[in-house]
Design a protein around this motif. Structure first.
Motif, PDB file in Angstrom:
ATOM      1  N   ALA A 113      15.987  83.770  -4.793  1.00 20.98           N
ATOM      2  CA  ALA A 113      15.624  82.737  -3.819  1.00 20.98           C
ATOM      3  C   ALA A 113      16.460  81.489  -4.046  1.00 20.98           C
ATOM      4  O   ALA A 113      16.781  81.145  -5.184  1.00 20.98           O
ATOM      5  N   ASN A 114      16.820  80.834  -2.943  1.00 20.82           N
ATOM      6  CA  ASN A 114      17.446  79.520  -3.037  1.00 20.82           C
ATOM      7  C   ASN A 114      16.346  78.471  -3.164  1.00 20.82           C
ATOM      8  O   ASN A 114      15.257  78.620  -2.598  1.00 20.82           O
ATOM      9  N   GLY A 115      16.640  77.430  -3.910  1.00 23.09           N
ATOM     10  CA  GLY A 115      15.653  76.376  -4.081  1.00 23.09           C
ATOM     11  C   GLY A 115      16.283  75.164  -4.710  1.00 23.09           C
ATOM     12  O   GLY A 115      17.506  75.022  -4.736  1.00 23.09           O
ATOM     13  N   THR A 116      15.458  74.272  -5.219  1.00 23.51           N
ATOM     14  CA  THR A 116      15.962  73.056  -5.861  1.00 23.51           C
ATOM     15  C   THR A 116      15.155  72.743  -7.112  1.00 23.51           C
ATOM     16  O   THR A 116      13.980  73.110  -7.226  1.00 23.51           O
ATOM     17  N   ILE A 117      15.817  72.047  -8.023  1.00 27.02           N
ATOM     18  CA  ILE A 117      15.156  71.439  -9.180  1.00 27.02           C
ATOM     19  C   ILE A 117      15.550  69.969  -9.174  1.00 27.02           C
ATOM     20  O   ILE A 117      16.739  69.635  -9.159  1.00 27.02           O
ATOM     21  N   ASN A 118      14.564  69.102  -9.123  1.00 28.93           N
ATOM     22  CA  ASN A 118      14.812  67.657  -9.043  1.00 28.93           C
ATOM     23  C   ASN A 118      15.751  67.316  -7.887  1.00 28.93           C
ATOM     24  O   ASN A 118      16.555  66.387  -7.967  1.00 28.93           O
ATOM     25  N   GLY A 119      15.688  68.101  -6.806  1.00 26.54           N
ATOM     26  CA  GLY A 119      16.506  67.852  -5.625  1.00 26.54           C
ATOM     27  C   GLY A 119      17.868  68.510  -5.645  1.00 26.54           C
ATOM     28  O   GLY A 119      18.568  68.492  -4.638  1.00 26.54           O
ATOM     29  N   ALA A 120      18.277  69.101  -6.771  1.00 27.40           N
ATOM     30  CA  ALA A 120      19.580  69.763  -6.878  1.00 27.40           C
ATOM     31  C   ALA A 120      19.440  71.249  -6.535  1.00 27.40           C
ATOM     32  O   ALA A 120      18.522  71.924  -7.011  1.00 27.40           O
ATOM     33  N   SER A 121      20.352  71.762  -5.719  1.00 23.55           N
ATOM     34  CA  SER A 121      20.282  73.159  -5.275  1.00 23.55           C
ATOM     35  C   SER A 121      20.565  74.127  -6.419  1.00 23.55           C
ATOM     36  O   SER A 121      21.504  73.932  -7.197  1.00 23.55           O
ATOM     37  N   VAL A 122      19.747  75.175  -6.502  1.00 28.77           N
ATOM     38  CA  VAL A 122      19.930  76.218  -7.514  1.00 28.77           C
ATOM     39  C   VAL A 122      19.603  77.571  -6.893  1.00 28.77           C
ATOM     40  O   VAL A 122      19.029  77.651  -5.802  1.00 28.77           O
ATOM     41  N   ARG A 123      19.965  78.638  -7.598  1.00 25.31           N
ATOM     42  CA  ARG A 123      19.649  80.003  -7.187  1.00 25.31           C
ATOM     43  C   ARG A 123      18.668  80.567  -8.207  1.00 25.31           C
ATOM     44  O   ARG A 123      18.968  80.640  -9.401  1.00 25.31           O
ATOM     45  N   PHE A 124      17.466  80.941  -7.752  1.00 22.35           N
ATOM     46  CA  PHE A 124      16.417  81.432  -8.634  1.00 22.35           C
ATOM     47  C   PHE A 124      16.397  82.955  -8.712  1.00 22.35           C
ATOM     48  O   PHE A 124      16.695  83.648  -7.730  1.00 22.35           O
ATOM     49  N   LEU A 125      16.006  83.464  -9.861  1.00 22.30           N
ATOM     50  CA  LEU A 125      15.680  84.870 -10.061  1.00 22.30           C
ATOM     51  C   LEU A 125      14.255  84.913 -10.585  1.00 22.30           C
ATOM     52  O   LEU A 125      13.951  84.349 -11.648  1.00 22.30           O
ATOM     53  N   VAL A 126      13.352  85.541  -9.845  1.00 21.21           N
ATOM     54  CA  VAL A 126      11.958  85.625 -10.280  1.00 21.21           C
ATOM     55  C   VAL A 126      11.881  86.472 -11.546  1.00 21.21           C
ATOM     56  O   VAL A 126      12.357  87.611 -11.577  1.00 21.21           O
ATOM     57  N   ASP A 127      11.293  85.900 -12.597  1.00 18.03           N
ATOM     58  CA  ASP A 127      11.217  86.587 -13.889  1.00 18.03           C
ATOM     59  C   ASP A 127       9.843  86.338 -14.502  1.00 18.03           C
ATOM     60  O   ASP A 127       9.608  85.311 -15.147  1.00 18.03           O
ATOM     61  N   THR A 128       8.940  87.292 -14.302  1.00 18.99           N
ATOM     62  CA  THR A 128       7.585  87.147 -14.853  1.00 18.99           C
ATOM     63  C   THR A 128       7.575  87.292 -16.374  1.00 18.99           C
ATOM     64  O   THR A 128       6.561  86.998 -17.012  1.00 18.99           O
ATOM     65  N   GLY A 129       8.678  87.743 -16.955  1.00 19.06           N
ATOM     66  CA  GLY A 129       8.761  87.858 -18.405  1.00 19.06           C
ATOM     67  C   GLY A 129       9.191  86.574 -19.080  1.00 19.06           C
ATOM     68  O   GLY A 129       9.151  86.468 -20.316  1.00 19.06           O
TER      69      GLY A 129
END
Length: 219
Positions: A113-129
């Motif tokens: 998923a695309n998203g942001t951290i503190n307003g900066a764009s990042v690419r997330f990988l869901v990792d329940t581990g």
């Protein structure tokens, strides 16, 4: 005559009250200049205001950080990234705590998923581990995180022990879901993705439907 004066005074007070309420809520913020560690902001089309990091306008806009061509602001506990010369950032009046987002698995079964951290764009990988939202040094720097002021620890990786820093992320956004005050972990090396770990996911209701993962914010 006295009644007319009373009515006029009341009307003036009412208009001032409305005007004060309008000023107390910023709806649009534009970055029009960067002066070293200061940002020049225009709030709701008003006169430009120069702010230092940590300073707040009467409209409730707080400056969290500044870079060469952008600034990170906060209002009502929510952070936004404003780009110099870019379109003004419009701030929604409300963000539903019941926001929901659907993520579809790729060919390897990973949910990205695309998203942001503190307003900066990042690419997330869901990792329940992963216990915490984990990111590499480069992503942390882009998000304005001074991670070396965090809590230093060591983590076992495929290449052996590596230094990591536990930090507090101002906000994490995925789609329409925004979570404030998320515990994070910054690795000394860069990572291909930001691992969306349980410090974010444990605030969600998660539901799988085939290759679709639905996240819905609980609190």
């Amino acid at each position: 005559m006295q009644n007319l004066l009373v009515r006029s005074t009341f009307r003036l007070f009412f208009l001032l009250l409305l005007g004060g309420s309008a000023q107390a809520c910023a709806e649009e913020v534009e970055l029009v200049g960067v002066l070293g560690s200061k940002a020049v902001l225009v709030v709701n089309g008003s006169t430009p205001r120069t702010l230092s990091v940590g300073e707040r306008t009467r409209d409730g806009v707080k400056l969290l950080g500044v870079s060469v061509d952008a600034a990170v602001i906060e209002i009502d506990g929510r952070s936004r990234r404003v780009v110099l010369g870019g379109a003004p950032v419009r701030l929604a009046e409300n963000e539903s705590t019941q926001a929901e987002v659907s993520l579809y698995a790729d060919s390897q079964g990973h949910h990205l998923a695309n998203g942001t951290i503190n307003g900066a764009s990042v690419r997330f990988l869901v990792d329940t581990g992963a216990s915490l939202v984990s990111l590499g040094a480069a992503d942390a720097k882009r998000a304005g995180i001074d991670y070396r002021r965090g809590v230093l620890s060591r983590s076992q990786t495929a290449s052996g022990l590596a230094e990591v820093w536990r930090v507090r992320l101002e906000n994490v956004r995925v789609g329409d879901i925004v979570v404030q005050g998320v515990d994070g972990l910054v690795h000394e090396n860069d990572l291909p993705f930001v691992l969306l770990g349980m410090s974010f996911l444990n605030r969600m209701d998660m539901r799988r439907d085939g290759d679709r993962l639905v996240l819905r914010r609980r609190y």
